[in-house]
Design a protein around this motif. Structure first.
Motif, PDB file in Angstrom:
ATOM      1  N   VAL A 150       0.845  -1.195   0.000  1.00 25.66           N
ATOM      2  CA  VAL A 150       0.000   0.000   0.000  1.00 25.66           C
ATOM      3  C   VAL A 150       0.878   1.242   0.000  1.00 25.66           C
ATOM      4  O   VAL A 150       2.069   1.174   0.310  1.00 25.66           O
ATOM      5  N   GLU A 151       0.280   2.366  -0.326  1.00 27.34           N
ATOM      6  CA  GLU A 151       1.005   3.631  -0.328  1.00 27.34           C
ATOM      7  C   GLU A 151       0.230   4.661   0.473  1.00 27.34           C
ATOM      8  O   GLU A 151      -1.001   4.745   0.373  1.00 27.34           O
ATOM      9  N   THR A 152       0.958   5.406   1.289  1.00 28.83           N
ATOM     10  CA  THR A 152       0.355   6.568   1.931  1.00 28.83           C
ATOM     11  C   THR A 152       0.776   7.790   1.118  1.00 28.83           C
ATOM     12  O   THR A 152       1.929   7.892   0.691  1.00 28.83           O
ATOM     13  N   PRO A 153      -0.158   8.687   0.855  1.00 28.46           N
ATOM     14  CA  PRO A 153       0.172   9.859   0.036  1.00 28.46           C
ATOM     15  C   PRO A 153       1.023  10.856   0.808  1.00 28.46           C
ATOM     16  O   PRO A 153       1.191  10.752   2.031  1.00 28.46           O
ATOM     17  N   ALA A 154       1.567  11.827   0.071  1.00 30.28           N
ATOM     18  CA  ALA A 154       2.362  12.875   0.715  1.00 30.28           C
ATOM     19  C   ALA A 154       1.524  13.610   1.762  1.00 30.28           C
ATOM     20  O   ALA A 154       2.019  14.002   2.807  1.00 30.28           O
ATOM     21  N   ASP A 155       0.231  13.773   1.491  1.00 35.25           N
ATOM     22  CA  ASP A 155      -0.677  14.396   2.459  1.00 35.25           C
ATOM     23  C   ASP A 155      -1.395  13.280   3.216  1.00 35.25           C
ATOM     24  O   ASP A 155      -2.612  13.136   3.145  1.00 35.25           O
TER      25      ASP A 155
ATOM     26  N   THR B 217       4.653  17.001   4.701  1.00 37.39           N
ATOM     27  CA  THR B 217       5.938  17.085   5.396  1.00 37.39           C
ATOM     28  C   THR B 217       6.860  15.957   4.943  1.00 37.39           C
ATOM     29  O   THR B 217       8.028  15.957   5.277  1.00 37.39           O
ATOM     30  N   GLU B 218       6.328  14.996   4.197  1.00 41.54           N
ATOM     31  CA  GLU B 218       7.117  13.878   3.706  1.00 41.54           C
ATOM     32  C   GLU B 218       6.680  13.533   2.295  1.00 41.54           C
ATOM     33  O   GLU B 218       5.639  13.965   1.823  1.00 41.54           O
ATOM     34  N   GLU B 219       7.467  12.695   1.667  1.00 43.41           N
ATOM     35  CA  GLU B 219       7.115  12.115   0.376  1.00 43.41           C
ATOM     36  C   GLU B 219       6.148  10.968   0.627  1.00 43.41           C
ATOM     37  O   GLU B 219       6.059  10.448   1.742  1.00 43.41           O
ATOM     38  N   PRO B 220       5.442  10.525  -0.415  1.00 46.96           N
ATOM     39  CA  PRO B 220       4.624   9.315  -0.260  1.00 46.96           C
ATOM     40  C   PRO B 220       5.523   8.143   0.154  1.00 46.96           C
ATOM     41  O   PRO B 220       6.725   8.148  -0.119  1.00 46.96           O
ATOM     42  N   VAL B 221       4.940   7.157   0.821  1.00 48.49           N
ATOM     43  CA  VAL B 221       5.686   5.974   1.264  1.00 48.49           C
ATOM     44  C   VAL B 221       4.925   4.732   0.833  1.00 48.49           C
ATOM     45  O   VAL B 221       3.702   4.666   0.980  1.00 48.49           O
ATOM     46  N   VAL B 222       5.636   3.739   0.284  1.00 49.06           N
ATOM     47  CA  VAL B 222       5.054   2.442  -0.049  1.00 49.06           C
ATOM     48  C   VAL B 222       5.367   1.497   1.106  1.00 49.06           C
ATOM     49  O   VAL B 222       6.500   1.425   1.577  1.00 49.06           O
ATOM     50  N   TRP B 223       4.344   0.784   1.563  1.00 51.67           N
ATOM     51  CA  TRP B 223       4.466  -0.122   2.714  1.00 51.67           C
ATOM     52  C   TRP B 223       4.278  -1.565   2.276  1.00 51.67           C
ATOM     53  O   TRP B 223       3.318  -1.872   1.569  1.00 51.67           O
TER      54      TRP B 223
END
Length: 82
Positions: A40-45, A54-60
């Motif tokens: 899954v990915e969390t968006p930058a927002d 405050t961060e870039e998107p992250v893939v989990w």
């Protein structure tokens, strides 16, 4: 430093047959093997409140089911003594 990006992970996997099973090894002191339950990915927002990110998107990579104890050969390959 290891695998830090999706590109790093893709490069690390590029020489493996696409039909080879994949597992997650965890807990060096009591090693287990897990399937990967989801990607899954969390968006930058990630907070979804419209504030500047405050961060870039992250893939989990999400832990799936525990398959069993990590085989000794796998523990040796990653440098975890049993």
């Amino acid at each position: 430093m290891g695998i830090e990006t999706v590109g790093d992970l893709l490069a690390a996997l590029e020489d493996y047959d696409h039909d080879t099973p994949i597992r997650w090894a965890a807990q060096p002191a009591w090693p287990f093997e897990y399937s990967i339950g989801a990607v899954v990915e969390t968006p930058a927002d990630a907070e979804g409140d419209g504030t500047p990110p405050t961060e870039e998107p992250v893939v989990w990579l999400v832990e799936g089911e525990q398959v069993g104890y990590l085989p000794g050969s796998a523990a040796d390959a990653v440098g975890w003594s049993r």
